[in-house]
Structures are given as structure tokens and as C-alpha cells.
Enzyme design. Structure first.
Site, PDB file in Angstrom:
ATOM      1  N   HIS A  84      57.406  12.393  31.908  1.00  0.00           N
ATOM      2  CA  HIS A  84      56.147  13.105  31.029  1.00  0.00           C
ATOM      3  C   HIS A  84      55.089  13.478  31.936  1.00  0.00           C
ATOM      4  O   HIS A  84      54.985  12.940  33.105  1.00  0.00           O
ATOM      5  CB  HIS A  84      55.818  12.455  29.797  1.00  0.00           C
TER       6      HIS A  84
ATOM      7  N   ASP B 245      49.651   9.411  35.808  1.00  0.00           N
ATOM      8  CA  ASP B 245      50.481   8.136  36.572  1.00  0.00           C
ATOM      9  C   ASP B 245      52.041   8.208  36.224  1.00  0.00           C
ATOM     10  O   ASP B 245      52.351   6.992  36.669  1.00  0.00           O
ATOM     11  CB  ASP B 245      49.892   6.739  35.557  1.00  0.00           C
ATOM     12  N   HIS B 246      52.364   9.289  35.975  1.00  0.00           N
ATOM     13  CA  HIS B 246      53.812   9.269  36.194  1.00  0.00           C
ATOM     14  C   HIS B 246      54.455  10.522  37.140  1.00  0.00           C
ATOM     15  O   HIS B 246      55.255  10.832  37.474  1.00  0.00           O
ATOM     16  CB  HIS B 246      54.625   9.421  34.547  1.00  0.00           C
TER      17      HIS B 246
ATOM     18  N   HIS C  74      55.301   9.582  22.099  1.00  0.00           N
ATOM     19  CA  HIS C  74      54.323   9.332  23.190  1.00  0.00           C
ATOM     20  C   HIS C  74      53.340  10.687  23.321  1.00  0.00           C
ATOM     21  O   HIS C  74      52.153  10.514  23.124  1.00  0.00           O
ATOM     22  CB  HIS C  74      54.746   8.751  24.666  1.00  0.00           C
TER      23      HIS C  74
ATOM     24  N   ASP D 295      57.118   5.912  29.487  1.00  0.00           N
ATOM     25  CA  ASP D 295      56.384   5.643  28.150  1.00  0.00           C
ATOM     26  C   ASP D 295      56.996   6.131  26.849  1.00  0.00           C
ATOM     27  O   ASP D 295      57.020   7.346  26.831  1.00  0.00           O
ATOM     28  CB  ASP D 295      54.995   6.095  28.323  1.00  0.00           C
TER      29      ASP D 295
ATOM     30  N   GLU E 100      58.895   0.184  30.496  1.00  0.00           N
ATOM     31  CA  GLU E 100      57.554  -0.096  30.982  1.00  0.00           C
ATOM     32  C   GLU E 100      57.165  -1.375  30.060  1.00  0.00           C
ATOM     33  O   GLU E 100      57.295  -1.474  28.956  1.00  0.00           O
ATOM     34  CB  GLU E 100      56.586   0.924  30.755  1.00  0.00           C
TER      35      GLU E 100
ATOM     36  N   HIS F 167      56.208  -3.248  35.656  1.00  0.00           N
ATOM     37  CA  HIS F 167      54.669  -3.262  35.407  1.00  0.00           C
ATOM     38  C   HIS F 167      54.176  -4.150  34.646  1.00  0.00           C
ATOM     39  O   HIS F 167      53.212  -3.963  33.878  1.00  0.00           O
ATOM     40  CB  HIS F 167      54.194  -1.791  35.056  1.00  0.00           C
TER      41      HIS F 167
END
Lengths: 372, 600
Positions: free
Chosen positions: B68, B72-73, B157, B178, B203, B414
């Protein structure tokens, strides 16, 4: 459901903070570790229950609440229990927990790990109780050596050292077989008990059971079932024990004179409690004379004992938390039942409450009289 | 050995940079390519040296998948493809492909223009990177090559977020990115079928939390807005074009209606245009309620929410304004902020994370004095509220997803292993699967046990069934046959058929054994003795005296010859094929016992 939407809109003026969570299972336990954490524990039979050490949302204690977006509970530690847990006590200054629940033939001692997030069972203390539906109440004595006070009936109250499992104190065997409903430790040597019949007792363990160090009152009125709580903070003298009956009667008694209650009033409950073991009465740590009751339905009621006028009267609550009835907006929640509640140790008007649908609420109610 | 290897890339235990390398049956896939927003140097990028040591990235990796558009992705993607070097395919959903470049460009502008950094990707690099992107639809099976296929599932999300299944033959892994298991006002909940992957990678940043309810979050938002408006203040809500903005609008609209409030709510026009644009492209990704708000082509169908005009910002009295961009780093939202910041009756509500260097980030850190262009100092007297609306799966959500997908193994990325022992046990106990928690840079290797389908020939099947037992699907059965591997499939056939297909002749094995019999008469007499003896003893078998002077028992041949040195001894030659081994041995031992005396 319109009522749910109405309540949510009302909540804007009724509460400062309001948080609602769903636990893996309902809890009857809300035990504080310090200002930031609580223990909860599953109470269902024939299921693997979870004991959880939860940290409160950082937002509640942030200096600048507006800049802190974090509103979730954090699971700091967790453990599994095959038996349902009805009561849990944390032994201060240690990483030990004691739990109890049906069948009531043992106490379980747990260790909260330091280097991981596990809570592990470490030992069991056997109890001799014939009836399996009864379970011992427990309280932890403040002392250098971890000790637990426990008992199912007046005649089997014990103080047991956790590590050695030695019995340090016992009540008299020939005494009453009345069932205990509440046990509360006052300091290293004294405690108060309340029986299901309403009888109150004050015990000093430095003296032998049966000596004059113990005073008891007669049972409470008319065949109801009772529980009680002792006020441990607050200024001045005045009644310190609040007893609550399954019909909604509240009796205030002075510790120095257990035989003559100071006042007796009728709380505003629509019906008697369907499960007297869920009855909970608690004194507010920071609001003088305020207490909360639950166990009749899906609400928690707050009363100001200083405003009561005369004996026998009906009293009105200062505030009623209806969140467990309306929060999830379903038909079922209307029949919800609060299992337990507890006051925040330092924030004056913040409480936690839990219900049979596994909900857990944290709420900070706005004092309706404050704005006057 | 059939195995799946997983390595989360990046240094340290820090969360905030998703980039996972997966190897299945020799295929290498990179999942996400995120930027760590907390660092200003190379630590913000994943550690690609782990892969580059194997040679060129394009040769080593079969594809890259982006789940997505959150930075941070995907934040390190242009750096990865254009500065480190990768020319292979990059897969993502359509909304992600459309929105990614905008966020990457915004981020680039903030980092380079505002913070003056030099070693960063350029606008052209973002464009070149996006040219390598192949967009996919939900539930569409995409063949990356002959053996590797991928499929996207709805993740909730944010708009366009997907979970991806990666499949090679009968081995598969699912990566969640996510996701969120509870629907909110503008997105549905994540969903996956019972695909039973060998491995589910999820995650676990929020795995040890129990989330506050949506109602309480919304209540807080309404309370803040209401309080501000009641005291005559103005509320600014900086938002990104699509998604959360609609959700908050619906919330306010319902509330305004119920409370009969009169204060105006505005939606800036730039926002409306962008939103309309994306809406047309991606309406299938939102839920029913949102679709209902878009009735006409160019307007939102809200009763209380109107289009904003710059001039309104100076109007007296309370109002609520939604404006872009979301981090207050430029444009209309920053303009409005400058006008309203000096009044303590006003409020700004930040609904999401702000990148370092933006005004949004500064005020969320508590800064009350800001240096603007031309050295002007802006005093921030308005109330600042940070509200998080983004939805992640908590422990309950993870359990729900595992229940839906039914993987053989679960891998959590994570999270700190020590802080997740409880969750690991919970998953292992409830689902009887293995749960792994590798640190960044650590490789987990899983052995899979793939089922290899083999076709069995009818002839062989019939033969086995003739032996008595019917095949039972649940029980292992020992069979003899020949396995032929040809053209990517396996067949089990009888030996004869295999020989035929291969054009080979069967070897015949024949054994001959000598038995010495004491007999002074001629060979023919000895043979007769043997014949009568065997005929009387072997009732169940056919015994024949052949015209050429030999005896045949079934297909075993017995002949007699004279001993070369001793005329009183006759030598019986017993000869049989490999198939008649059992009978042959029996006959031999029988004859060795000797013959009954001949009648004189």
C-alpha cells in the site's frame, strides 16, 4: 439503535475521557499494579483463560493529552489458566500473583517474568473445602515475606506463607461455617471480613482467634446476600465500612462499633442482583465519601455518602455509567451485566469497569455539580 | 529440500521500515520497500546489501510487491529501483499505483527543498520507477513467469491496501502488509479465503495491543470539534485527498444533523477535485456508505458541507474546514493555519502521521513558535490535537486472519521476540502451527512438505486392486511400479508398460540348479522316476512329461544327464526363470531329498 446513538451524543457532556475495549474474554478481576497497569483474568469454565497485565493508554496519563494519540491498551504480560479466575491479587514488591476460582480446592501462585512477557504458574496451595462451587476469597498482607490471607468460611480463615506454604494463622475450627464474601487487609496485622449473611468481623492476627481482639456484628437484615469494602484513604473519622446487599441496600458502619451501623439506605436499583457474587462496592481513593456499586445490571452507580440525610431513605446516585448497555449498539448489550469495577488510584474521577460481554471501559465522568 | 526462506531486511530492531525477502522454491520476491521516517541518513533505507551480494538485483529478484501507499512500505522504492538498480517488475494495486507517486513526490519535496538534503531520489527517478510498475486487480491471478504467480486480497487499512499470496507450484506464502479486521466508515475489513498457505507473514507492530473502540475515537473527535465551535472557534483539519476525509465528513454531517448545529463546514475545492478524480477510479475499493455520498459528478452530496473559498477563512464566527495537504507543509491548509494559529479559541486536528520537516510535525512535537519564510515567527496559540484514525490489526485481528487463511506456519515481523512470547504461545496453542519471530537480518527457513500428484495407470491400479485391499486415501500404501517423469508430470506404470514406452527389451533371468541323484539306469528312466514322484507329490501344480525327455513343472524345466565321471550318478538340471524363484527353490530342495525307490 437510536438509544445507543443518543447515549453517545450525551456522553460528550457526561465524560472527559471514555475508552472502550474488548478483552479476549470477560473478567471479574481488576487489580492495579501501580498507576499505569491492571491485571485482568478470564473467568469462563471449560476454556483456556488468559491472565493479562495491561498498561493503560498513554493518553490518559500524558501531560499534554492533546498531543498524545495513543489510546490503546498494551498487553505487557500474559499467561494461561485452565481454571476460571474469579479473584487475583498482586503481591506488592514482588513479581508474584495469587489467583482463586472454582473449584475452590486450591490457590494458584504465578510469577510474572522479568525478561519476557510470560506469566507462569509456579505453585499451588491446597485448600480443604468440600463444596466445589465455593471458592476462597483472598487478600495479601503487607509484609517482608509474601503471605496470603484466604478462606471460604469463617472457620477456615488462614494466613499462609507463599514460599514455604506454612500456616501462620488460623481461625477457630469450631466457629461459624458462614461463607465469606469479602476479605480486606487493613495493615500487616489486621483485616476485616464480611460474610454472605452480612456479618462483619475485624481480626487482629497478633491475637489468637476467639480472644477479645475480634469483634463481630450480627448478620445484616432479612436474608439478603452481602459484600463489603473498607475505606482506606480519606480524611477524618466517620464510617469506614460500606456493606452492599443483593437488594441494593447500603449500610455504613464504623470500624470501632461493628454492631451499630451508622446509616442504612436503599440505592436506586430496578431489581435485585441476579448473581450476588458479582456485587462490588468500592470507596473512591480521592473523592471524600464517594463510593461506587455494581452487580445489579449493566451499570455502575456512584454515590456521595456525605449527602445522605436520614436513615432508611432512598438515595439518588451522583452518576450512572451506562456504557456497557449502549456502547456496542446491539440488542444484547441491553441485558449486559457489569462483573466488576475499580477506581483509578490517583485520577479522582476515573474508573474502570468490565462486563459479561468481555467489554472493558475506562471512563472519567464529569461531576454534574462542578459547573455550579 | 523444499523450503521457504524469509528474511526481514533492515538494521536494528526498529519498526518503521517494511522490506521482506522471501524465497519459495527458488523464486525470490521482495515484499514492500519502505522508508524509516525517523532517520535522516542511510539508516532510513532497508539494508539491500543482503541481496546485492548475490549479484545484480534484477537477476536475483523475480519481482517486487508493494502492499500500500504508506511511506513506511513504499518510501524507498525509487531509491531501490533507480539508485541501487532494479529493472524487473513491481506489482501493486491500481489505487496504490496512482497514489504512491504523489506521496513520494511530496516526501521528496519536503526532504530536498525544505531540509536541503542531497543524496535523495529525484522527481525523474520517481517517474522512471513507476514505469516499472504493473498494476493488479483484487483476486486476479497474475503470472509473473511460468512458475510464479501472485494474487491480491483486500486488506482494508487504507485505500488500495492489499495482502498478497505468492505461489510456486503447490507451495505458497501470504504477506499481509498492514491490514484491519474491523470495517470503518469508508473501508471494509480485510478478507482472505481458506487458501491454506504454507506460511502467513504478518506485521506484528500492534500485536500486543488491545485497540480502543472506533466509537470512542469518533466521540473524541466530535467532542473536540463541538467544544471549539461552541466557544466560537474555528477548526482546521488538514487531510490527504481521499479516504479519511470522507469518513470524517460523514461523521460530522450526521452529528450536525442530530444536534441541529448551524456552524458551516467546508471542504476545500482542491480537495473535492482530487477526491472526485480518485473516486471515479477506485470506487470499488471503498464501501457502500461512501459510494452513497457521491451522487452527482462534481459534488459531494452533503447537506451541511459546502465548497470552500479562500475568502471564507477571514469570516468571523465558528467553522470547520477540511483542507489539503495533510501535513501542513504547503498549500491551502498551511495558508489557513497561518491565519488561525494566533487565536487560542481555534483548533487544528491532525488525523495522521507527519513527516519530519513539516509544520505538522513541528506542532505535534509541541513547538509553539514556528519560523516561517522570511524569518517570520508564528506564535501558535490555537489548540493542537493529534488523533490517530488509522486502523491496524491487534492481537484479536491477527487471530482472526490466521483462522480465515489456515496457514501451516505463521511468521511475525516487526515485533520484539521477548515481548511477544505470549502471543506466540497463543497462536501455537490455538491453531497448532509454528510461530516464528525473526529479527531484522535474521533468516527463517521452513521446510514444506508439498504433495506431488502422480498419475497411476489403469493397468497397475487394477493389478493392485486384484491383490485384495482397496486403496484408502488416508493410509499410506506400498506399491511397486515404475515412475516416469516426463514433460513436467509424473506417471506410475507397470514395468512392462514402462519397458514398452521406453522401447527396451526385458531381460530374462534363468537359474539352473544341479541335483545329483544316484541312479545306475539310463537318463530316461531317471526322468520317469522324477516325473512319477513329482506328479504324486505336487498335486496343485501341472507336471508334464515332455516328448523330448524332460519334465515340466508349471514353467520349470527338469532334464537329466549322466554325470561325466560317475556313471552311477545322474545329474538333474532344474531350470527356472526369475519369476518362478519360489517354486524353483522348493523343487530343488524337494529333489535333493532324494527319489523314492523305483519299483523293480
Amino acid at each position: 439503535m437510536d438509544e445507543a446513538a443518543d447515549w453517545l451524543v450525551d456522553s460528550l457532556r457526561l465524560y472527559h475521557d471514555l475508552h472502550a475495549f474488548e478483552l479476549p474474554g470477560p473478567t471479574r478481576v481488576l487489580e492495579w499494579t501501580d498507576n499505569q497497569g491492571v491485571y485482568v483474568a478470564g473467568c469462563e469454565s471449560q476454556k483456556k483463560n488468559e491472565i493479562l497485565h495491561l498498561l493503560l493508554p498513554p493518553k490518559l496519563s500524558a501531560e499534554n493529552q492533546g498531543l498524545c494519540p495513543e489510546r490503546d491498551f498494551r498487553v505487557k504480560h500474559g499467561g494461561f489458566s485452565d481454571k476460571p479466575v474469579y479473584n487475583l491479587k498482586h503481591v506488592p514488591e514482588t513479581r508474584l500473583l495469587v489467583t482463586t476460582g472454582p473449584p475452590g480446592n486450591s490457590l494458584q501462585v504465578w510469577q510474572v517474568a522479568e525478561d519476557s512477557d510470560m506469566i507462569k504458574a509456579v505453585s499451588t496451595i491446597a485448600i480443604h473445602e468440600a463444596k466445589s462451587n465455593l471458592w476462597p476469597r483472598i487478600a495479601v498482607l503487607v509484609s517482608k515475606v509474601p503471605k496470603v490471607l484466604h478462606g471460604t468460611r469463617v472457620n477456615d480463615l488462614h494466613v499462609t506463607e507463599l514460599e514455604s506454604q506454612n500456616t501462620l494463622y488460623m481461625s477457630g475450627e469450631s466457629d461459624s461455617e458462614e461463607e465469606i464474601s469479602s476479605l480486606q487487609v487493613l495493615d500487616a496485622d489486621t483485616f476485616v471480613f464480611c460474610c454472605a449473611s452480612g456479618r462483619l468481623g475485624f481480626v487482629d492476627i497478633r491475637q489468637k482467634w476467639g480472644d477479645s481482639g475480634r469483634t463481630t456484628s450480627s448478620p445484616g437484615p432479612g436474608g439478603e446476600l452481602w459484600c463489603a469494602a473498607v475505606r482506606t484513604s480519606g480524611l477524618g473519622s466517620g464510617p469506614t465500612i460500606a456493606s452492599l446487599s443483593s437488594n441494593g441496600q447500603l449500610q455504613l458502619t464504623d470500624l470501632r462499633d461493628l454492631d451499630h451501623p451508622v446509616s442504612t439506605v436503599q440505592c436506586r436499583v430496578s431489581k435485585p442482583s441476579p448473581d450476588w457474587e458479582l456485587l462490588t462496592v468500592t470507596w473512591a481513593p480521592s473523592l471524600d465519601g464517594c463510593l461506587a456499586i455494581s452487580g445489579f445490571d449493566g451499570t455502575v452507580q456512584i454515590y456521595d455518602t456525605m449527602s445522605w440525610e436520614k436513615n432508611g431513605s432512598h438515595v439518588e446516585p451522583l452518576f450512572i455509567h451506562k456504557g456497557h448497555l449502549f456502547m456496542d449498539g446491539t440488542e444484547n448489550s441491553m441485558h449486559s451485566m457489569v462483573t466488576t469495577h475499580s477506581w483509578h488510584p490517583s485520577k479522582p474521577r476515573t474508573l474502570l469497569s468490565a462486563a459479561v460481554d468481555a467489554s472493558l471501559h475506562v471512563w472519567d465522568w464529569i461531576d454534574p455539580c462542578n459547573s455550579c | 529440500m523444499p523450503e521457504i526462506k524469509v528474511t526481514p531486511l533492515g538494521a536494528g530492531q526498529d519498526v518503521g521500515r517494511s522490506c521482506i525477502l522471501v524465497s519459495i522454491a527458488g523464486k525470490n520476491v521482495m515484499l514492500d520497500c519502505g522508508m524509516h521516517m525517523g532517520y535522516n541518513d542511510d539508516r532510513r533505507f532497508p539494508d539491500f546489501s543482503y541481496i546485492t551480494q548475490n549479484g545484480r538485483l534484477t537477476d536475483f529478484l523475480d519481482c517486487v510487491i508493494i502492499s500500500h501507499f504508506h511511506l513506511d512500505h513504499c518510501g524507498a522504492l525509487p531509491y531501490f529501483s533507480e539508485m541501487v538498480g532494479y529493472d524487473g517488475p513491481i506489482y501493486m494495486t491500481h489505487p496504490t499505483k496512482a497514489i504512491c507517486p504523489i506521496l513520494l513526490e511530496d516526501y521528496r519535496k519536503i526532504t530536498v527543498d525544505k531540509k536541503g538534503e542531497t543524496n535523495f531520489f529525484t522527481s525523474q527517478m520517481i517517474k522512471d520507477c513507476m514505469k516499472k510498475v504493473v498494476a493488479v486487480h483484487l483476486h486476479q491471478t497474475v503470472q509473473v513467469d511460468d512458475e510464479l504467480e501472485i494474487k491480491a486480497y483486500y486488506a482494508g487499512h487504507v485505500l488500495g491496501a492489499a495482502m498478497f499470496q505468492i505461489k510456486v507450484g503447490s507451495e505458497s506464502a501470504v504477506y499481509t502488509g498492514d491490514y484491519n479486521m474491523t470495517p470503518d466508515r469508508h473501508l471494509g475489513a480485510a478478507w482472505i479465503d481458506k487458501c491454506r498457505p504454507n506460511l502467513l507473514i504478518t506485521e506484528s507492530t500492534y500485536a500486543t495491543t488491545i485497540r480502543d473502540s472506533k466509537r470512542c475515537r469518533e466521540r473524541d473527535f466530535l467532542k473536540k470539534v463541538h467544544e471549539t465551535v461552541e466557544r466560537g472557534g474555528k477548526v482546521l483539519i488538514p487531510v490527504f485527498a481521499l479516504g479519511r476525509a470522507q469518513e470524517l465528513c460523514i461523521l460530522l454531517e450526521t452529528f450536525w444533523e442530530r444536534m441541529n448545529l448551524k456552524a458551516p463546514i467546508y471542504f476545500s475545492t482542491g480537495l473535492t477535485e482530487k477526491a472526485n478524480h480518485y473516486y471515479k477510479l477506485f470506487i470499488t475499493w471503498t464501501n457502500q456508505k461512501i459510494r452513497k455520498t457521491f451522487v452527482q459528478r462534481n459534488m459531494f452530496e452533503f447537506k451541511h458541507i459546502k465548497a470552500f473559498d479562500r475568502a471564507f477563512a477571514d469570516n468571523p464566527g465558528p467553522m470547520v474546514v477540511f483542507a489539503t495537504p495533510g501535513m501542513l507543509h504547503a498549500g491551502q491548509s498551511l495558508q489557513i493555519f497561518r491565519k488561525w494559529a494566533g487565536n487560542e479559541k481555534n483548533m487544528v486536528i491532525m488525523p495522521g502521521y507527519c513527516v519530519q520537516g513539516t509544520v505538522g510535525h513541528k506542532i505535534l512535537s509541541g513547538q509553539r513558535k514556528l519560523e516561517m519564510e522570511g524569518r517570520q515567527i508564528l506564535e501558535v496559540k490555537m489548540q493542537v490535537e493529534y488523533m490517530s484514525f488509522s486502523a491496524h490489526a491487534d492481537a484479536k485481528g491477527i487471530m482472526q486472519l490466521v483462522r480465515q487463511a489456515e496457514p501451516d506456519n505463521v511468521l511475525l515481523v516487526h515485533g520484539e521476540a521477548k515481548k511477544m512470547e505470549f502471543l506466540k504461545q497463543k497462536i501455537e496453542q490455538e491453531f497448532h502451527v509454528n510461530c516464528y519471530m525473526p529479527a531484522n537480518g535474521e533468516t527463517v527457513t521452513l521446510l514444506t512438505h508439498p504433495n506431488i500428484p502422480v498419475g497411476i495407470s489403469l493397468g497397475l491400479l487394477k493389478r493392485e486392486m486384484a491383490l485384495g485391499l482397496l486403496p484408502d486415501a488416508k493410509r499410506p500404501k506400498l506399491m511397486h511400479g515404475t515412475l516416469i517423469m516426463k514433460d513436467n508430470n509424473f506417471r506410475l506404470v507397470s514395468s512392462e508398460q514402462a519397458l514398452k514406452e521406453l522401447g527396451l527389451a526385458e531381460h530374462q533371468l534363468r537359474f539352473t540348479c544341479r541335483v545329483h541323484i544316484h541312479d545306475t539306469r539310463k537318463e530316461q528312466e531317471t526322468v520317469l522316476r522324477v516325473y512319477s514322484h513329482l506328479k504324486s507329490v505336487l498335486k496343485a501344480h501341472s507336471v508334464q512329461h515332455l516328448p523330448d525327455g524332460s519334465v515340466m513343472v508349471e514353467s520349470i524345466l527338469i532334464q537329466a544327464t549322466a554325470h561325466s565321471e560317475d556313471p552311477g550318478t545322474k545329474v538333474l538340471l532344474v531350470s527356472w526363470t526369475y519369476q518362478d524363484e519360489e517354486l524353483g527353490s522348493y523343487l530343488t530342495s524337494l529333489l535333493k531329498k532324494g527319489l523314492p525307490q523305483a519299483p523293480s
